[in-house]
Design an enzyme around this catalytic site. Sequence first.
Site, PDB file in Angstrom:
ATOM      1  N   LYS A 183     -11.387   7.510 -10.109  1.00 28.99           N
ATOM      2  CA  LYS A 183     -10.850   6.364 -10.857  1.00 28.99           C
ATOM      3  C   LYS A 183     -10.687   5.191  -9.899  1.00 28.99           C
ATOM      4  O   LYS A 183      -9.723   5.108  -9.139  1.00 28.99           O
ATOM      5  CB  LYS A 183      -9.483   6.672 -11.492  1.00 28.99           C
ATOM      6  CG  LYS A 183      -9.097   5.555 -12.470  1.00 28.99           C
ATOM      7  CD  LYS A 183      -7.619   5.303 -12.587  1.00 28.99           C
ATOM      8  CE  LYS A 183      -7.061   4.235 -11.709  1.00 28.99           C
ATOM      9  NZ  LYS A 183      -7.524   2.847 -11.909  1.00 28.99           N
ATOM     10  N   GLU A 258      -2.806   8.075   1.127  1.00 31.63           N
ATOM     11  CA  GLU A 258      -3.024   7.024   2.138  1.00 31.63           C
ATOM     12  C   GLU A 258      -2.358   5.779   1.603  1.00 31.63           C
ATOM     13  O   GLU A 258      -2.837   5.189   0.640  1.00 31.63           O
ATOM     14  CB  GLU A 258      -4.525   6.757   2.315  1.00 31.63           C
ATOM     15  CG  GLU A 258      -5.315   7.918   2.849  1.00 31.63           C
ATOM     16  CD  GLU A 258      -5.024   8.219   4.302  1.00 31.63           C
ATOM     17  OE1 GLU A 258      -4.371   7.378   4.962  1.00 31.63           O
ATOM     18  OE2 GLU A 258      -5.411   9.289   4.760  1.00 31.63           O
ATOM     19  N   CYS A 292      -4.826  -2.245   4.561  1.00 31.54           N
ATOM     20  CA  CYS A 292      -3.634  -1.405   4.742  1.00 31.54           C
ATOM     21  C   CYS A 292      -3.196  -1.374   6.196  1.00 31.54           C
ATOM     22  O   CYS A 292      -2.008  -1.307   6.483  1.00 31.54           O
ATOM     23  CB  CYS A 292      -3.914  -0.008   4.239  1.00 31.54           C
ATOM     24  SG  CYS A 292      -5.457   0.645   4.851  1.00 31.54           S
ATOM     25  N   GLU A 393       5.364  -4.861   3.135  1.00 33.96           N
ATOM     26  CA  GLU A 393       3.927  -5.076   3.196  1.00 33.96           C
ATOM     27  C   GLU A 393       3.563  -6.223   2.266  1.00 33.96           C
ATOM     28  O   GLU A 393       3.790  -6.158   1.067  1.00 33.96           O
ATOM     29  CB  GLU A 393       3.189  -3.810   2.743  1.00 33.96           C
ATOM     30  CG  GLU A 393       1.704  -3.974   2.853  1.00 33.96           C
ATOM     31  CD  GLU A 393       0.932  -2.753   2.394  1.00 33.96           C
ATOM     32  OE1 GLU A 393       1.268  -2.200   1.328  1.00 33.96           O
ATOM     33  OE2 GLU A 393       0.001  -2.351   3.097  1.00 33.96           O
TER      34      GLU A 393
HETATM   35  P1  NAP Z   1      -1.817   0.520  -6.288  1.00 31.66           P
HETATM   36  O1  NAP Z   1      -1.214  -0.420  -7.239  1.00 31.66           O
HETATM   37  O2  NAP Z   1      -0.992   1.598  -5.721  1.00 31.66           O
HETATM   38  O3  NAP Z   1      -3.114   1.119  -7.029  1.00 31.66           O
HETATM   39  C1  NAP Z   1      -3.983   2.011  -6.422  1.00 31.66           C
HETATM   40  C2  NAP Z   1      -4.691   2.803  -7.486  1.00 31.66           C
HETATM   41  O4  NAP Z   1      -3.754   3.627  -8.185  1.00 31.66           O
HETATM   42  C3  NAP Z   1      -5.364   1.950  -8.548  1.00 31.66           C
HETATM   43  O5  NAP Z   1      -6.565   2.582  -8.936  1.00 31.66           O
HETATM   44  C4  NAP Z   1      -4.332   1.966  -9.660  1.00 31.66           C
HETATM   45  O6  NAP Z   1      -4.867   1.686 -10.922  1.00 31.66           O
HETATM   46  C5  NAP Z   1      -3.839   3.385  -9.566  1.00 31.66           C
HETATM   47  N1  NAP Z   1      -2.527   3.622 -10.165  1.00 31.66           N
HETATM   48  C6  NAP Z   1      -1.538   2.714 -10.424  1.00 31.66           C
HETATM   49  N2  NAP Z   1      -0.475   3.329 -10.964  1.00 31.66           N
HETATM   50  C7  NAP Z   1      -0.785   4.649 -11.074  1.00 31.66           C
HETATM   51  C8  NAP Z   1      -0.086   5.797 -11.554  1.00 31.66           C
HETATM   52  N3  NAP Z   1       1.130   5.699 -12.039  1.00 31.66           N
HETATM   53  N4  NAP Z   1      -0.702   6.994 -11.511  1.00 31.66           N
HETATM   54  C9  NAP Z   1      -1.940   7.108 -11.005  1.00 31.66           C
HETATM   55  N5  NAP Z   1      -2.654   6.052 -10.542  1.00 31.66           N
HETATM   56  C10 NAP Z   1      -2.079   4.842 -10.556  1.00 31.66           C
HETATM   57  O7  NAP Z   1      -2.406  -0.196  -5.019  1.00 31.66           O
HETATM   58  P2  NAP Z   1      -3.328  -1.472  -4.976  1.00 31.66           P
HETATM   59  O8  NAP Z   1      -2.481  -2.643  -5.306  1.00 31.66           O
HETATM   60  O9  NAP Z   1      -4.576  -1.228  -5.735  1.00 31.66           O
HETATM   61  O10 NAP Z   1      -3.724  -1.472  -3.434  1.00 31.66           O
HETATM   62  C11 NAP Z   1      -2.898  -2.003  -2.478  1.00 31.66           C
HETATM   63  C12 NAP Z   1      -2.113  -0.919  -1.744  1.00 31.66           C
HETATM   64  O11 NAP Z   1      -2.966   0.081  -1.238  1.00 31.66           O
HETATM   65  C13 NAP Z   1      -1.426  -1.475  -0.541  1.00 31.66           C
HETATM   66  O12 NAP Z   1      -0.091  -1.015  -0.492  1.00 31.66           O
HETATM   67  C14 NAP Z   1      -2.192  -0.913   0.632  1.00 31.66           C
HETATM   68  O13 NAP Z   1      -1.487  -0.781   1.814  1.00 31.66           O
HETATM   69  C15 NAP Z   1      -2.648   0.374   0.105  1.00 31.66           C
HETATM   70  N6  NAP Z   1      -3.844   0.793   0.838  1.00 31.66           N
HETATM   71  C16 NAP Z   1      -3.735   1.828   1.714  1.00 31.66           C
HETATM   72  C17 NAP Z   1      -4.827   2.253   2.421  1.00 31.66           C
HETATM   73  C18 NAP Z   1      -4.747   3.402   3.395  1.00 31.66           C
HETATM   74  O14 NAP Z   1      -5.772   3.951   3.746  1.00 31.66           O
HETATM   75  N7  NAP Z   1      -3.580   3.806   3.808  1.00 31.66           N
HETATM   76  C19 NAP Z   1      -6.051   1.627   2.222  1.00 31.66           C
HETATM   77  C20 NAP Z   1      -6.136   0.578   1.324  1.00 31.66           C
HETATM   78  C21 NAP Z   1      -5.009   0.185   0.618  1.00 31.66           C
HETATM   79  P3  NAP Z   1      -5.050   0.165 -11.480  1.00 31.66           P
HETATM   80  O15 NAP Z   1      -6.516   0.055 -11.631  1.00 31.66           O
HETATM   81  O16 NAP Z   1      -4.344   0.112 -12.787  1.00 31.66           O
HETATM   82  O17 NAP Z   1      -4.479  -0.748 -10.467  1.00 31.66           O
END
Ligand code: NAP
Length: 490
Positions: A183, A258, A292, A393
């Site tokens: 997804k 992650e 990230c 962040e």
């Molecule tokens: P996010 O809001 O956590 O979303 C990540 C993914 O999870 C999206 O596909 C999102 O769907 C989905 N999602 C949202 N709520 C969910 C739930 N309740 N159950 C299951 N899936 C759910 O993060 P983002 O805003 O896309 O990305 C930014 C974050 O990612 C930042 O905090 C960043 O640090 C972190 N990040 C970490 C790494 C690492 O390797 N550590 C790498 C890249 C990014 P939608 O399509 O609806 O948004």
Amino acid sequence: MASAPSIQIKPGKLFIGGKWVDAASGKTFATTNPATGETLTMLAEASEADADAAVAAARAAFTSGPWAEMAAADRAKILWKIGDLVDKYVEEIGTLETLDNGKPIFESRYVDMPMVAEVFRYFAGWATKIMGDTVPVRGPFLNYTLREPIGVVAAITPWNFPLLLASWKIAPALAAGNTVVLKPAQLTSLSALRLGEICQEAGLPDGALNILTGSGKVLGRALVTHPGVDKVAFTGSTSVGQEIARNAIDSLKHVTLELGGKSPNIVFADADLEAAVRGATIGIFYGKGEVCAAGSRLFVERSVKDAFMEKLLDRVKKMQPGDPMDPKTRFGSLVSEQQMSTVLGYIEKGQSEGAKLVAGGSRVTTLGNGKGCFVQPTVFDGVTNNMTIAREEIFGPVLATIAFDDVEDAIRQANDNPYGLAAAVWTRDIAKAHKVARRLQAGTVWVNTYNNYDPAASFGGYKKSGYGRELGAAALEHYTQLKSVWVNLA
Ligand code: NAP
Ligand code: MG
């Protein structure tokens, strides 16, 4: 703007059991180009019924049929081929990624997509090297271990490195013989759908990879709570990661997370300051800061701070956002209006808490049609480690500069944060570099460099940056489980 797409973008369907289908509900949603605000195409909006269908297809492919019966060496060939096809179509996939995300085509075309190809080839090599041990047990027994796939993996990925972070999960999962339901983030699903076509072209059997587009709240949640999913591999925010861990607990799924970061980039007075300035700018402004592992907290030793800031600001002031499709652009559009308003909100907060804005700070509306989500590279000086912009962040191009006095002070401040994803140290003193590297609470530490990644080098978090590791041999442990077999020899 020069961003007229040179490619056709089809409406997106769901990829389930090797077939491209509409959502069961018939619903769709738009994906836009954040550099222009224009709709690129409509995507199918999957919900629970589609999750059921995709999980069933993945289960069937895991249990019997060509994928389940395939020799590891043949899995390797397919994964290798996927990597080669990513290379073959790199212009097209890179363009899709840039149009959907706003990142410079330079990054998509020359950094992200080539690494996607490398990741598939790296894990292709592992497929034939996943093995157990014979164990010297007491008594007339043979004990050996089998390292087996876990089953159906739900991979849930964010929008910042859409295809790259999907490849970090899909490649090791498939190498080990699992099946996958991916997804991607709603904002950036196009490259994942193109990968589905590439996997078909490479001969990946039906059902081994399924791709569902739709929201995290409905579709993501359905996958995380689904009884037919054995493992969730998630990259995203810490708050969603925590919710996923809670939702996966009833079915006791394997979970790897992650998550976010607030990584310290520490410059000692004895560093090569020119190199450290380059590292500090790449560390925070690569990928528009939506990274990230971004080096968002810059710690500079007080004795060189003024000289360092002068050089840093010279460099930052030359960086301006540009058309993401222009090959010369190195700094693109943020991913969405919502993300832009979050970032601008943090910039205001930094000023209201008393940090000194010394570069950038504003939205840019003079590019293209004026509707893009462009924000200037932004630098704050005079930040203290307890200000909001140093603790939370931001996930955008905002650098918080903090002074420190000595090694102990640097380590104490660097570790004084809930996150622990990455860190960097700049010094010419080799002993100091290694000592500090050991004491930093982070899953990755860079010494006199920043933002290096390699498919062979593991990546993941300490503390609230998550658990599990991606890439490298370590990733395979999270896509396999160990079986201990006892044979009576008496
Ligand atoms: P996010 O809001 O956590 O979303 C990540 C993914 O999870 C999206 O596909 C999102 O769907 C989905 N999602 C949202 N709520 C969910 C739930 N309740 N159950 C299951 N899936 C759910 O993060 P983002 O805003 O896309 O990305 C930014 C974050 O990612 C930042 O905090 C960043 O640090 C972190 N990040 C970490 C790494 C690492 O390797 N550590 C790498 C890249 C990014 P939608 O399509 O609806 O948004
Ligand atoms: Mg988009």
